[in-house]
Design a protein around this motif. Structure first.
Motif, PDB file in Angstrom:
ATOM      1  N   ASN A 126       0.910  -1.300   0.063  1.00  0.00           N
ATOM      2  CA  ASN A 126       0.056  -0.044   0.148  1.00  0.00           C
ATOM      3  C   ASN A 126       0.878   1.324  -0.136  1.00  0.00           C
ATOM      4  O   ASN A 126       1.936   1.197   0.589  1.00  0.00           O
ATOM      5  CB  ASN A 126      -0.722   0.043   1.306  1.00  0.00           C
ATOM      6  CG  ASN A 126      -1.765  -1.065   1.195  1.00  0.00           C
ATOM      7  OD1 ASN A 126      -2.379  -1.507   0.388  1.00  0.00           O
ATOM      8  ND2 ASN A 126      -2.298  -1.631   2.510  1.00  0.00           N
ATOM      9  N   ARG A 127       0.558   2.379  -0.545  1.00  0.00           N
ATOM     10  CA  ARG A 127       1.129   3.455  -0.463  1.00  0.00           C
ATOM     11  C   ARG A 127       0.636   4.630  -0.423  1.00  0.00           C
ATOM     12  O   ARG A 127      -0.570   4.966  -0.981  1.00  0.00           O
ATOM     13  CB  ARG A 127       2.007   3.619  -2.067  1.00  0.00           C
ATOM     14  CG  ARG A 127       2.626   4.927  -2.288  1.00  0.00           C
ATOM     15  CD  ARG A 127       3.398   5.075  -3.582  1.00  0.00           C
ATOM     16  NE  ARG A 127       4.187   6.037  -3.762  1.00  0.00           N
ATOM     17  CZ  ARG A 127       3.684   7.531  -4.225  1.00  0.00           C
ATOM     18  NH1 ARG A 127       2.392   7.663  -4.236  1.00  0.00           N
ATOM     19  NH2 ARG A 127       4.445   8.473  -4.126  1.00  0.00           N
ATOM     20  N   HIS A 128       0.912   5.426   0.331  1.00  0.00           N
ATOM     21  CA  HIS A 128       0.220   6.908   0.533  1.00  0.00           C
ATOM     22  C   HIS A 128       1.292   7.922   0.370  1.00  0.00           C
ATOM     23  O   HIS A 128       2.382   7.772   0.518  1.00  0.00           O
ATOM     24  CB  HIS A 128      -0.160   7.159   2.165  1.00  0.00           C
ATOM     25  CG  HIS A 128      -1.306   6.190   2.575  1.00  0.00           C
ATOM     26  ND1 HIS A 128      -2.574   6.696   2.556  1.00  0.00           N
ATOM     27  CD2 HIS A 128      -1.370   4.926   2.818  1.00  0.00           C
ATOM     28  CE1 HIS A 128      -3.625   5.860   2.771  1.00  0.00           C
ATOM     29  NE2 HIS A 128      -2.788   4.534   2.984  1.00  0.00           N
TER      30      HIS A 128
ATOM     31  N   ILE B 231       1.381  -2.006  -6.678  1.00  0.00           N
ATOM     32  CA  ILE B 231       0.941  -1.270  -5.665  1.00  0.00           C
ATOM     33  C   ILE B 231      -0.364  -0.669  -5.702  1.00  0.00           C
ATOM     34  O   ILE B 231      -1.018  -0.419  -6.604  1.00  0.00           O
ATOM     35  CB  ILE B 231       1.719   0.384  -6.180  1.00  0.00           C
ATOM     36  CG1 ILE B 231       3.385  -0.043  -6.338  1.00  0.00           C
ATOM     37  CG2 ILE B 231       1.837   1.474  -5.299  1.00  0.00           C
ATOM     38  CD1 ILE B 231       4.322   0.931  -6.696  1.00  0.00           C
ATOM     39  N   ARG B 232      -0.812  -0.456  -4.544  1.00  0.00           N
ATOM     40  CA  ARG B 232      -2.112   0.002  -4.146  1.00  0.00           C
ATOM     41  C   ARG B 232      -2.282   1.383  -3.846  1.00  0.00           C
ATOM     42  O   ARG B 232      -1.393   1.561  -2.665  1.00  0.00           O
ATOM     43  CB  ARG B 232      -2.827  -0.866  -3.194  1.00  0.00           C
ATOM     44  CG  ARG B 232      -4.231  -0.342  -2.759  1.00  0.00           C
ATOM     45  CD  ARG B 232      -4.801  -1.348  -1.725  1.00  0.00           C
ATOM     46  NE  ARG B 232      -6.019  -0.894  -1.247  1.00  0.00           N
ATOM     47  CZ  ARG B 232      -6.369   0.460  -0.468  1.00  0.00           C
ATOM     48  NH1 ARG B 232      -5.300   0.647   0.221  1.00  0.00           N
ATOM     49  NH2 ARG B 232      -7.578   0.622  -0.092  1.00  0.00           N
ATOM     50  N   THR B 233      -2.550   2.127  -4.337  1.00  0.00           N
ATOM     51  CA  THR B 233      -2.628   3.857  -4.041  1.00  0.00           C
ATOM     52  C   THR B 233      -3.763   3.917  -3.022  1.00  0.00           C
ATOM     53  O   THR B 233      -4.617   2.985  -2.684  1.00  0.00           O
ATOM     54  CB  THR B 233      -2.672   4.466  -5.240  1.00  0.00           C
ATOM     55  OG1 THR B 233      -4.122   4.145  -5.662  1.00  0.00           O
ATOM     56  CG2 THR B 233      -1.855   4.213  -6.384  1.00  0.00           C
ATOM     57  N   SER B 234      -3.439   5.048  -2.332  1.00  0.00           N
ATOM     58  CA  SER B 234      -4.430   5.257  -1.245  1.00  0.00           C
ATOM     59  C   SER B 234      -5.849   5.571  -1.656  1.00  0.00           C
ATOM     60  O   SER B 234      -6.086   5.526  -2.778  1.00  0.00           O
ATOM     61  CB  SER B 234      -3.523   6.340  -0.384  1.00  0.00           C
ATOM     62  OG  SER B 234      -3.565   7.667  -0.929  1.00  0.00           O
ATOM     63  N   HIS B 235      -6.516   6.254  -0.645  1.00  0.00           N
ATOM     64  CA  HIS B 235      -7.958   6.521  -1.050  1.00  0.00           C
ATOM     65  C   HIS B 235      -8.104   7.704  -1.931  1.00  0.00           C
ATOM     66  O   HIS B 235      -9.330   8.220  -2.336  1.00  0.00           O
ATOM     67  CB  HIS B 235      -8.729   6.677   0.231  1.00  0.00           C
ATOM     68  CG  HIS B 235      -8.466   5.384   1.163  1.00  0.00           C
ATOM     69  ND1 HIS B 235      -9.006   4.343   0.846  1.00  0.00           N
ATOM     70  CD2 HIS B 235      -7.825   5.339   2.248  1.00  0.00           C
ATOM     71  CE1 HIS B 235      -9.031   3.502   1.861  1.00  0.00           C
ATOM     72  NE2 HIS B 235      -8.067   3.985   2.641  1.00  0.00           N
TER      73      HIS B 235
END
Length: 183
Positions: free
Chosen positions: A139-141, A171-175
């Protein structure tokens, strides 16, 4: 122009024997003008992305008359002998260039990059060109101790390099949407 390429889609089909793969070009040509589009041809040129002057295949499609306000779909298949297939470590790209002509006049030129690849899911396993791919994700913020959520392009690039060095390929980007530089 009034007569123009409305959409372009490239699909690839892999040969079972690694010999001749096929690039199928799907094109919609629309006429937004008030006169019929006559004497239309579409020249398709396939080349290596890094060497656009190295033409691998060409095809010319003679289009029927397109009435004002109408559109037509067209397809062409371009066989390519032993192409460099796309994979995770070597994203080999090709370029398709379309030239829409009315007689000798060039109305529009459109280009698109693509790779020879086939993606499929079998059970719970992902395959690209018949090779299994293990997804290693995080996860990436977008956050920085001094800049907050306003990262510079250099910091985005550094993040990407760190992910690559850690063998991360998912990569999962944030909200909230990530910056264009990161994408």
């Amino acid at each position: 122009p009034a007569v123009h390429v409305a959409s372009l889609c490239v699909r690839t089909r892999m040969a079972d024997n690694d010999d001749n793969d096929v690039a199928q070009i799907l094109v919609d040509v629309a006429n937004a003008g008030d006169r019929d589009g006559r004497d239309l041809t579409l020249l398709c040129t396939l080349s290596d992305y890094l060497r656009p002057d190295s033409v691998l295949q060409t095809a010319t499609i003679t289009l029927p008359t397109i009435p004002a306000g109408a559109a037509g779909s067209h397809s062409v298949r371009l066989p390519v002998r032993k192409p460099k297939r796309w994979d995770c470590e070597h994203p080999n790209l090709y370029r398709i260039a379309l030239e829409l002509r009315s007689g000798e006049q060039v109305l529009e030129t459109v280009q698109q990059r693509f790779g020879f690849r086939q993606i499929e899911v079998r059970g719970n396993q992902l395959f690209i060109n018949n090779h299994p791919v293990k997804l290693r994700g995080v996860n990436r913020h977008e956050v920085h101790p001094l800049l907050g959520r306003s990262l510079t392009p250099e910091l985005c690039r550094k993040d990407t390099e760190l992910f690559r060095d850690a063998n991360i390929n998912y990569i999962r980007t944030s909200h909230y949407p990530p910056s264009e530089e990161f994408l």
